[in-house]
Design a protein around this motif. Structure first.
Motif, PDB file in Angstrom:
ATOM      1  N   THR A  61       0.890  -1.076   0.055  1.00  0.00           N
ATOM      2  CA  THR A  61       0.011   0.059   0.073  1.00  0.00           C
ATOM      3  C   THR A  61       0.846   1.157   0.082  1.00  0.00           C
ATOM      4  O   THR A  61       0.542   2.307  -0.760  1.00  0.00           O
ATOM      5  CB  THR A  61      -0.847   0.027   1.099  1.00  0.00           C
ATOM      6  OG1 THR A  61      -1.569  -0.997   1.057  1.00  0.00           O
ATOM      7  CG2 THR A  61      -1.882   1.332   1.246  1.00  0.00           C
ATOM      8  N   ARG A  62       1.890   1.391   0.721  1.00  0.00           N
ATOM      9  CA  ARG A  62       2.769   2.312   0.877  1.00  0.00           C
ATOM     10  C   ARG A  62       3.541   2.585  -0.404  1.00  0.00           C
ATOM     11  O   ARG A  62       3.549   3.489  -1.112  1.00  0.00           O
ATOM     12  CB  ARG A  62       3.851   2.163   2.076  1.00  0.00           C
ATOM     13  CG  ARG A  62       3.460   2.328   3.380  1.00  0.00           C
ATOM     14  CD  ARG A  62       4.301   1.848   4.403  1.00  0.00           C
ATOM     15  NE  ARG A  62       5.577   2.924   4.407  1.00  0.00           N
ATOM     16  CZ  ARG A  62       5.931   3.855   5.224  1.00  0.00           C
ATOM     17  NH1 ARG A  62       4.700   4.173   6.177  1.00  0.00           N
ATOM     18  NH2 ARG A  62       6.815   4.759   5.313  1.00  0.00           N
ATOM     19  N   ILE A  63       3.675   1.569  -1.294  1.00  0.00           N
ATOM     20  CA  ILE A  63       4.659   1.597  -2.556  1.00  0.00           C
ATOM     21  C   ILE A  63       3.653   2.259  -3.668  1.00  0.00           C
ATOM     22  O   ILE A  63       3.983   3.001  -4.247  1.00  0.00           O
ATOM     23  CB  ILE A  63       5.138   0.210  -2.921  1.00  0.00           C
ATOM     24  CG1 ILE A  63       6.362  -0.191  -1.875  1.00  0.00           C
ATOM     25  CG2 ILE A  63       5.547   0.328  -4.531  1.00  0.00           C
ATOM     26  CD1 ILE A  63       6.496  -1.476  -2.183  1.00  0.00           C
ATOM     27  N   SER A  64       2.624   1.427  -3.532  1.00  0.00           N
ATOM     28  CA  SER A  64       1.505   2.163  -4.591  1.00  0.00           C
ATOM     29  C   SER A  64       0.794   3.544  -4.142  1.00  0.00           C
ATOM     30  O   SER A  64       0.650   4.409  -5.194  1.00  0.00           O
ATOM     31  CB  SER A  64       0.155   1.116  -4.619  1.00  0.00           C
ATOM     32  OG  SER A  64       0.509  -0.123  -5.397  1.00  0.00           O
ATOM     33  N   TYR A  65       0.823   3.787  -2.980  1.00  0.00           N
ATOM     34  CA  TYR A  65       0.621   5.330  -2.788  1.00  0.00           C
ATOM     35  C   TYR A  65       1.482   6.277  -3.281  1.00  0.00           C
ATOM     36  O   TYR A  65       1.239   7.087  -3.693  1.00  0.00           O
ATOM     37  CB  TYR A  65       0.431   5.377  -1.336  1.00  0.00           C
ATOM     38  CG  TYR A  65      -0.101   7.025  -0.778  1.00  0.00           C
ATOM     39  CD1 TYR A  65      -1.244   7.395  -0.740  1.00  0.00           C
ATOM     40  CD2 TYR A  65       1.006   7.726  -0.226  1.00  0.00           C
ATOM     41  CE1 TYR A  65      -1.370   8.721  -0.607  1.00  0.00           C
ATOM     42  CE2 TYR A  65       0.759   8.896   0.150  1.00  0.00           C
ATOM     43  CZ  TYR A  65      -0.588   9.426   0.092  1.00  0.00           C
ATOM     44  OH  TYR A  65      -0.697  10.707   0.549  1.00  0.00           O
ATOM     45  N   MET A  66       2.893   5.924  -2.851  1.00  0.00           N
ATOM     46  CA  MET A  66       3.860   6.714  -3.400  1.00  0.00           C
ATOM     47  C   MET A  66       4.037   6.847  -4.902  1.00  0.00           C
ATOM     48  O   MET A  66       4.264   7.666  -5.600  1.00  0.00           O
ATOM     49  CB  MET A  66       5.289   6.201  -2.751  1.00  0.00           C
ATOM     50  CG  MET A  66       5.452   6.740  -1.458  1.00  0.00           C
ATOM     51  SD  MET A  66       5.293   8.469  -0.921  1.00  0.00           S
ATOM     52  CE  MET A  66       6.603   9.063  -2.204  1.00  0.00           C
ATOM     53  N   ASN A  67       3.613   5.704  -5.635  1.00  0.00           N
ATOM     54  CA  ASN A  67       3.729   5.779  -7.059  1.00  0.00           C
ATOM     55  C   ASN A  67       2.595   6.717  -7.549  1.00  0.00           C
ATOM     56  O   ASN A  67       2.725   7.497  -8.631  1.00  0.00           O
ATOM     57  CB  ASN A  67       3.371   4.487  -7.651  1.00  0.00           C
ATOM     58  CG  ASN A  67       4.626   3.484  -7.487  1.00  0.00           C
ATOM     59  OD1 ASN A  67       5.914   4.359  -7.527  1.00  0.00           O
ATOM     60  ND2 ASN A  67       4.766   2.359  -7.541  1.00  0.00           N
ATOM     61  N   ASP A  68       1.406   6.647  -6.951  1.00  0.00           N
ATOM     62  CA  ASP A  68       0.176   7.694  -7.004  1.00  0.00           C
ATOM     63  C   ASP A  68       0.909   8.995  -6.876  1.00  0.00           C
ATOM     64  O   ASP A  68       0.417   9.875  -7.807  1.00  0.00           O
ATOM     65  CB  ASP A  68      -0.880   7.374  -6.313  1.00  0.00           C
ATOM     66  CG  ASP A  68      -2.144   6.710  -7.312  1.00  0.00           C
ATOM     67  OD1 ASP A  68      -1.840   6.478  -8.510  1.00  0.00           O
ATOM     68  OD2 ASP A  68      -3.358   6.417  -6.715  1.00  0.00           O
ATOM     69  N   MET A  69       1.516   9.443  -5.762  1.00  0.00           N
ATOM     70  CA  MET A  69       2.029  10.675  -5.677  1.00  0.00           C
ATOM     71  C   MET A  69       2.810  11.225  -6.390  1.00  0.00           C
ATOM     72  O   MET A  69       3.069  12.319  -6.835  1.00  0.00           O
ATOM     73  CB  MET A  69       2.638  10.754  -4.188  1.00  0.00           C
ATOM     74  CG  MET A  69       1.341  10.606  -3.175  1.00  0.00           C
ATOM     75  SD  MET A  69       0.048  11.736  -3.042  1.00  0.00           S
ATOM     76  CE  MET A  69      -1.258  10.876  -3.919  1.00  0.00           C
ATOM     77  N   LEU A  99      -3.239  -3.110  -5.912  1.00  0.00           N
ATOM     78  CA  LEU A  99      -2.846  -4.048  -7.052  1.00  0.00           C
ATOM     79  C   LEU A  99      -3.082  -3.639  -8.621  1.00  0.00           C
ATOM     80  O   LEU A  99      -2.266  -3.549  -9.320  1.00  0.00           O
ATOM     81  CB  LEU A  99      -3.536  -5.506  -6.850  1.00  0.00           C
ATOM     82  CG  LEU A  99      -3.085  -6.305  -5.689  1.00  0.00           C
ATOM     83  CD1 LEU A  99      -4.239  -7.283  -5.587  1.00  0.00           C
ATOM     84  CD2 LEU A  99      -1.903  -6.684  -5.883  1.00  0.00           C
ATOM     85  N   HIS A 100      -4.160  -2.791  -8.769  1.00  0.00           N
ATOM     86  CA  HIS A 100      -4.513  -2.094  -9.910  1.00  0.00           C
ATOM     87  C   HIS A 100      -3.497  -0.969 -10.133  1.00  0.00           C
ATOM     88  O   HIS A 100      -2.859  -0.916 -11.403  1.00  0.00           O
ATOM     89  CB  HIS A 100      -5.792  -1.130  -9.812  1.00  0.00           C
ATOM     90  CG  HIS A 100      -6.235  -0.741 -10.965  1.00  0.00           C
ATOM     91  ND1 HIS A 100      -6.659  -1.170 -12.373  1.00  0.00           N
ATOM     92  CD2 HIS A 100      -6.373   0.728 -11.193  1.00  0.00           C
ATOM     93  CE1 HIS A 100      -6.825  -0.237 -13.190  1.00  0.00           C
ATOM     94  NE2 HIS A 100      -6.757   1.108 -12.468  1.00  0.00           N
ATOM     95  N   ILE A 101      -3.003  -0.150  -9.056  1.00  0.00           N
ATOM     96  CA  ILE A 101      -2.216   0.930  -9.278  1.00  0.00           C
ATOM     97  C   ILE A 101      -0.794   0.166  -9.688  1.00  0.00           C
ATOM     98  O   ILE A 101      -0.165   0.880 -10.459  1.00  0.00           O
ATOM     99  CB  ILE A 101      -1.893   1.676  -8.037  1.00  0.00           C
ATOM    100  CG1 ILE A 101      -3.335   2.580  -7.803  1.00  0.00           C
ATOM    101  CG2 ILE A 101      -0.804   2.790  -8.153  1.00  0.00           C
ATOM    102  CD1 ILE A 101      -3.241   3.237  -6.332  1.00  0.00           C
ATOM    103  N   ASN A 102      -0.401  -0.692  -9.080  1.00  0.00           N
ATOM    104  CA  ASN A 102       0.917  -1.419  -9.362  1.00  0.00           C
ATOM    105  C   ASN A 102       0.927  -1.790 -10.716  1.00  0.00           C
ATOM    106  O   ASN A 102       2.146  -1.828 -11.378  1.00  0.00           O
ATOM    107  CB  ASN A 102       1.161  -2.457  -8.350  1.00  0.00           C
ATOM    108  CG  ASN A 102       2.573  -3.158  -8.423  1.00  0.00           C
ATOM    109  OD1 ASN A 102       3.281  -2.507  -8.240  1.00  0.00           O
ATOM    110  ND2 ASN A 102       2.749  -4.440  -8.857  1.00  0.00           N
ATOM    111  N   GLU A 103      -0.116  -2.496 -11.418  1.00  0.00           N
ATOM    112  CA  GLU A 103      -0.090  -3.158 -12.494  1.00  0.00           C
ATOM    113  C   GLU A 103      -0.093  -1.848 -13.702  1.00  0.00           C
ATOM    114  O   GLU A 103       0.555  -2.045 -14.546  1.00  0.00           O
ATOM    115  CB  GLU A 103      -1.532  -4.002 -12.996  1.00  0.00           C
ATOM    116  CG  GLU A 103      -1.341  -5.297 -12.221  1.00  0.00           C
ATOM    117  CD  GLU A 103      -0.132  -6.221 -12.501  1.00  0.00           C
ATOM    118  OE1 GLU A 103       0.295  -6.197 -13.814  1.00  0.00           O
ATOM    119  OE2 GLU A 103       0.546  -6.425 -11.543  1.00  0.00           O
TER     120      GLU A 103
END
Length: 431
Positions: free
Chosen positions: A210-218, A283-287
């Motif tokens: 969750t932390r990784i995907s949040y930072m990718n969104d940011m 998972l969606h953000i990561n893909e």
């Protein structure tokens, strides 16, 4: 103490070698005789620092031997250590059903396998059924695999914490004794119930993802706001309520265990009747993030990608690994090939796995030298942050590339320095 460790996962090999190093006599049960032979020759299937040498050392000391996965435990063994693959739950129950029963031979089963929540309790039922009408005492405990590839051996022998799930006091004492040589700095064992330990392991990886995907969104938002995400990351990490771990944006996470655990947690929530909305979005953000470098390349060249040559540095799902399970590089390669791009790849260790995955292709060329991969390239994508890529020979790199376009999927290079060196630089939320 005599132990039988079942499995040929990284966790099984690390556990067997570490337990043998503390004076126990360990029999490691693996699925293929060829694997046992490779281990005897010092050829470990995992590029784990120190593991191959430790295995050979314990064999030479006659504290570590091998047997087949279908073979029963030794005559003196009273501890079974299960570190099987996640799809081997039926095999685990078969091992319970086939345990030899001898007078005054109690059984402790330590389950390190990443099975669904509640599996250790189910193994306890199988174990009790096997011991019915005997004077044997038995217990199955959960000790989830918390090891991280690349530092797995260190993670076992100097663990920050263990999660021990059991409600049997004698089983707790025996596990504490087995872990005592690796638990001397402080008591790192956290006691809980079996399904609590299993769930905690999944919840940890869910939080990290969750932390990784949040930072990718940011980071993607930072691109639109003309903000440098690295300064934002440092500001967030300085807040003690947040900390700086797992705040590095990039081109997505991969790995068999990490991705599988997050999906398993989402599946557990769904089967319980709850909608795993947050994890589904993670998972969606990561893909989606796995294609971020392709989108940046598309923005740079538009529809004019067919016939171009792109270099890729790193395909392993993480540095130090030989594996490409769910790696961002795979989705990126498929996107590039779909647009008629010829891809030239370098990776210090994962090229054999990539060759097996991709097969023979005219649009994929593997290189032993990173600068040979970049020769004539219209762009270079850094996908895995191997240390060998952090300080490249920029003069040579610029000289061999057709167009000096760098797409930094891990934000390891300094944008201003790269631009001053004559490169077009595109990072993840960097300016």
């Amino acid at each position: 103490m005599d132990l039988d460790v079942y499995g040929d996962t990284l966790c099984a090999l690390v556990s067997a070698a570490a337990l043998a190093s503390s004076g126990n006599r360990v029999c490691l049960h693996v699925s293929e005789p060829a694997l046992a032979e490779r281990l005897r020759l010092g050829e470990c299937p995992y590029q784990e620092p120190g593991l191959s040498d430790l295995i050979v050392m314990q064999m030479d000391a006659q504290r570590l031997q091998f047997a087949g996965l279908n073979e029963p435990p030794g005559n003196k063994s009273t501890v079974l250590w299960l570190a099987l693959s996640p799809d081997a739950l039926d095999r685990a129950h078969s091992i319970m059903d086939e345990l030899p029963l001898l007078p005054k031979r109690d059984w402790l089963v330590v389950n390190q396998s990443t099975f669904p929540v509640g599996s250790t309790e189910a193994l306890q039922v199988s174990l009790e059924r096997r011991c019915t009408n005997t004077d044997n005492t038995c217990a199955a405990v959960s000790l989830p695999d918390l090891l991280t590839e690349g530092v797995a051996l260190e993670g076992f022998m100097r663990a920050d914490h263990w999660l021990l799930g059991t409600h049997e006091e004698w089983a707790q004492r025996l596990v504490y004794e087995l872990l005592r040589p690796f638990n001397r700095r402080r008591d790192a064992v956290m006691l809980m119930l079996p399904r609590e330990a299993e769930f905690t392991k999944l919840a940890i990886n869910g939080m990290l993802a969750t932390r990784i995907s949040y930072m990718n969104d940011m980071a993607n938002l930072a691109d639109n706001l003309a903000v440098d995400i690295d300064r934002v990351r440092q500001g967030m990490g300085a807040d003690k309520r947040i900390g700086d771990a797992y705040l590095y944006p990039g081109c997505g996470f991969g790995g068999q265990s990490f991705s599988r655990d997050v999906m398993s947690l989402a599946s557990t929530l769904q089967h319980s009747g709850m909608q795993p909305q947050l994890l589904d979005e993670v998972l969606h953000i990561n893909e989606r993030q796995k294609e971020v470098l392709f989108r940046k390349l598309w923005d740079r060249y538009g529809t004019h990608l067919r016939g171009r040559k792109v270099a890729m540095w790193g395909v392993a799902f993480k540095p130090t690994s030989t594996r490409i399970d769910n790696a961002p590089s795979l989705k990126l390669l498929e996107a590039l090939w779909a647009q008629g791009v010829e891809v030239h790849v370098h990776d210090p260790r994962a090229l054999p796995a990539l060759a097996e995955w991709a097969g023979e292709r005219d649009d994929l060329v593997l290189h032993d030298d990173p600068y040979a991969a970049a020769d004539g390239a219209d762009a270079l994508m850094l996908v895995t942050e191997w240390k060998v890529y952090w300080s490249p020979d920029l003069a040579l790199l610029k000289a061999v590339m057709n167009t000096p376009v760098l797409l930094d999927g891990r934000n390891v290079w300094d944008p201003s320095f790269m631009k001053e060196s004559g490169f077009e630089y595109y990072g993840i939320g960097r300016r």
